[in-house]
Design an enzyme around this catalytic site. Sequence first.
Site, mmCIF file in Angstrom:
data_model
loop_
_atom_site.group_PDB
_atom_site.id
_atom_site.type_symbol
_atom_site.label_atom_id
_atom_site.label_comp_id
_atom_site.label_asym_id
_atom_site.label_seq_id
_atom_site.Cartn_x
_atom_site.Cartn_y
_atom_site.Cartn_z
ATOM 1 N N ALA A 1 -2.202 -2.071 17.387
ATOM 2 C CA ALA A 1 -1.566 -0.797 17.038
ATOM 3 C C ALA A 1 -0.292 -1.010 16.231
ATOM 4 O O ALA A 1 0.017 -0.250 15.324
ATOM 5 C CB ALA A 1 -1.253 -0.014 18.312
ATOM 6 N N ASP B 1 17.217 -9.145 -26.669
ATOM 7 C CA ASP B 1 17.481 -9.682 -28.003
ATOM 8 C C ASP B 1 17.707 -8.494 -28.953
ATOM 9 O O ASP B 1 17.353 -7.354 -28.625
ATOM 10 C CB ASP B 1 16.270 -10.515 -28.447
ATOM 11 C CG ASP B 1 16.535 -11.275 -29.731
ATOM 12 O OD1 ASP B 1 17.705 -11.482 -30.066
ATOM 13 O OD2 ASP B 1 15.559 -11.658 -30.397
ATOM 14 N N ASP C 1 11.426 -12.418 -27.706
ATOM 15 C CA ASP C 1 10.182 -12.684 -28.428
ATOM 16 C C ASP C 1 10.140 -14.083 -29.012
ATOM 17 O O ASP C 1 9.099 -14.559 -29.426
ATOM 18 C CB ASP C 1 9.982 -11.668 -29.557
ATOM 19 C CG ASP C 1 11.187 -11.587 -30.477
ATOM 20 O OD1 ASP C 1 11.996 -12.540 -30.483
ATOM 21 O OD2 ASP C 1 11.330 -10.587 -31.195
ATOM 22 N N THR D 1 -8.524 6.545 9.343
ATOM 23 C CA THR D 1 -7.820 7.825 9.195
ATOM 24 C C THR D 1 -6.389 7.660 8.703
ATOM 25 O O THR D 1 -5.852 8.526 8.020
ATOM 26 C CB THR D 1 -7.816 8.594 10.530
ATOM 27 O OG1 THR D 1 -7.233 7.758 11.547
ATOM 28 C CG2 THR D 1 -9.225 8.948 10.937
ATOM 29 N N ASP D 2 -5.710 6.527 9.030
ATOM 30 C CA ASP D 2 -4.335 6.338 8.556
ATOM 31 C C ASP D 2 -4.290 5.935 7.088
ATOM 32 O O ASP D 2 -3.392 6.332 6.350
ATOM 33 C CB ASP D 2 -3.640 5.241 9.377
ATOM 34 C CG ASP D 2 -3.263 5.731 10.764
ATOM 35 O OD1 ASP D 2 -3.541 6.906 11.049
ATOM 36 O OD2 ASP D 2 -2.710 4.943 11.546
#
Length: 888
Positions: A281, A327, A622, A719-720
Amino acid sequence: MIDKPFSVSFQRLAELLNSDLTRGLDENETQRRLKLYGANEIPKDRPKKKWGILLDQLFNPIFYILISAAILAFILGEWLDGTAILIVILISTMIGFFMELQALRSLESLRKIGQPTASVLRNGELCQVKTSKLVPGDLLVLQGGDVVAADARLLFSEDLLVREAALTGESAAISKKTGAIPVNTAFIDQNNMVFRGTVITSGFGKAIIVATGKHTQLGQIQQLAATTKKERTPLEKKLNQFSTWLIWLTLTFIALIIFFGYWQGKDLFLMIETGVALAVAAIPEGLPVVATIALAKGMLRLSKKQVVIKKLEAVQTLGATNIICTDKTGTLTEDKMKVHTLVLEDIVMESVSSQKQDWQALIKKWQALERLLFCSVLCNNAGTFIGNLGNDSIEEALVGFATGIGFDPSQIRRENSKIWELPFDAERKLMVTAHQNKKDCDVYVKGAFEQVITHCNTIIKDNRICTLDNKETWNGKVDEIASQGLRVLAFAHKKTQKRPQKESALQNLTFLGFVGFVDPAREDVKQTIGLYKKAGIKVVMVTGDHPNTAKKIAQEIGLVKENTSTGNVLNGKALDKAQNLHETHSKELLATPIFARVTPKQKLDLISLYQSNNNIVGMIGDGINDVPALKKADIGIAMGIRGTEAAREAADVILKNDKFTAIELGIRQGRVIFYNIRQFVMYLLSCNLSEILSVGAAALANLPAPLLPLQILFLNLITDIFPALALGLGKGEKDIMYQSPKNPKEPIMNRLDWVVTITYGLSISVMVLGIVGYAHFVLDQSPEIINNMAFYTLVLAQLLNVFNMPKRRSSFFRNEVTKNPWVWGAIVLSLLIIFVAYLIKPVALALSMQALSPELLWVVVVFSFGSLFLSQTIKYLVTLFTTKAQSS
């Protein structure tokens, strides 16, 4: 390898390298040197293998908890529980694996093929040699369009211009010479050297190779990157903290339950089984799946916007970034020179490329303007090369400007045929062309102001040729324009009746004026910079360019204010001792928005300085010179089109369209993801806490078990998970880019989040225990029916718990949760799954599900909505109390 080859004459260098300057090396010598120095290749990271990507998915703290829970379940004979947990691990692993594999394939498609061969003089013959076979002492032959294959010292240069932006960040092509230079000259100023990875834009040259492979400047930068440790992403750090905390909390709580149960005289094995149920749980089994899907969804959204994310966690790191180092050339600017200022004796015009003018009227009014424009077209070789590599950006800018104001360069050139040309070179620093038209001849000159002005003795003033007697004034004008970061080119002209001779061409010239050029800022950058400021993100320009040029662009994009002091710009040398700074100097560096003339090592030190001061740093680059910083930064961002392969390899994010503005989308998406992760973690934990409290309290109070272990696992996995996933797919708050970045030290859940989570968990637990007590003491139901009533109550209460997630001050009926269609779909789907599970007998039997009468179902509904009512009442009272406290 020869140390400081730029500081000795090339004749002496050839002696040291034992190379013949006329014939080059012979075959036997090249083979010997190839064995001695190795192939001309730079070691680089191999592309990640598929199995490596798969293993990376398992190095997740939550997975450690899940694997431990699965092992414990198998030990205790809970085969269904253990198998279900393993399925969760498999699903999450596969999603992460395929998303990162897709990013790797996108990167592969962006790879560019480098120059495979180079022109080399060997045994007295010019031949094409594979670049990997080049050795020190080889003689390179260079011409326009070549990519330099190794570091080499120039022996001969004829109008050689080299673009070194990938290595230094300098946007304009550099003129080269052959003479020796001082021994302490920095590599970015070594104008008698050519470096691996740079591009010959025009001219011709011959050079002797002095360094290959990892010994080149490019290789040293790559080695610097290889020794740079990549920081863990903020999300990884926070998940580690969260998981550690969760493990200890779970173990402590389970130990207490087992101890008190045994102390009350209950069977030890029964209490251990209860402990296992509580462990199941406590662990949010759905968290890895939901987190992975939320990150993958963000990854897909960004890929549609031409942003390639190489690693899932990088999406969220973008959102946590509070400093972006970028840059200048090609990122903030267009990487394309444009005419900005025209300065003549009678007129000064600024921002000419962006302002509309009646150019025909101006040309008729000012004779000097017409001559200058003719000079810019005729004393120009733009358009005469095949492809773009041979064209100089300044010359392209001049032709583009002339075309834009209505001139036809092709027609002008046809009507003024070129007789001869003296090309630009590093010594002369000017270019001269002679032209024949129908009436007479013209000589046009363009070049460095200090060279052109020395050959001029007249100037056009008021449309008349007058004596040039104000050279000092013109020097001041040039200095003023240059101080603004513009590149200056001067123009001169003279007419001759006879065919002009090269020897006398530079005599008695008429000065026309000069043009200021700028690599203009991209139009969309200023708005993005403004948005970053509102979002609390600091943008820092880190460039190899000149300080004045950097400052001008910074002012244009709104990075610093107009007419700001020079204190906003620091030279890269200020970073040389960044690791051992006095606090005052450190604060100065941290507050500086512009760094110019920065080397790769200095960029690396700057990134480290920011990180040591608890900043999440993004680096945009780059070039080869950006690689170490890209790797060191928390999030490295490379350009996909103009970026080098090395930069793309080192980066976490690739902008396929090279747009600076695309990063804003990534930051927004990253913030939304972190907000959503926090929401669904709170949701999952409050739901899990309600299960722990319900089971633990019922066990201690000797009440019928509200939940069985398999029912808990069913809740956590079915379900959760769907409402949590729906929260993870939310669009986030509208004002998310107007909020400051989260504190890097702040965990996924802060103290207030824990208080809220516990409150929601308690609200659900109170109602679950309430229905257990009501069914047991008032309705006198059997333990099986009580279990089912509690189970259904918990299912519905947890689904309704999703509406507790919006902020306290949000409207209950209109907020980001109620407007999220995924949430409503998740609730309907979860209810359908419960109904289908009840209809399938084997599943119903495994979950101990039984039929309930309509009356009992109504009791379930009342207690379920009671949990939402209780949570909202507490939230309302807290908000009311806080508002009153603030107002008083």
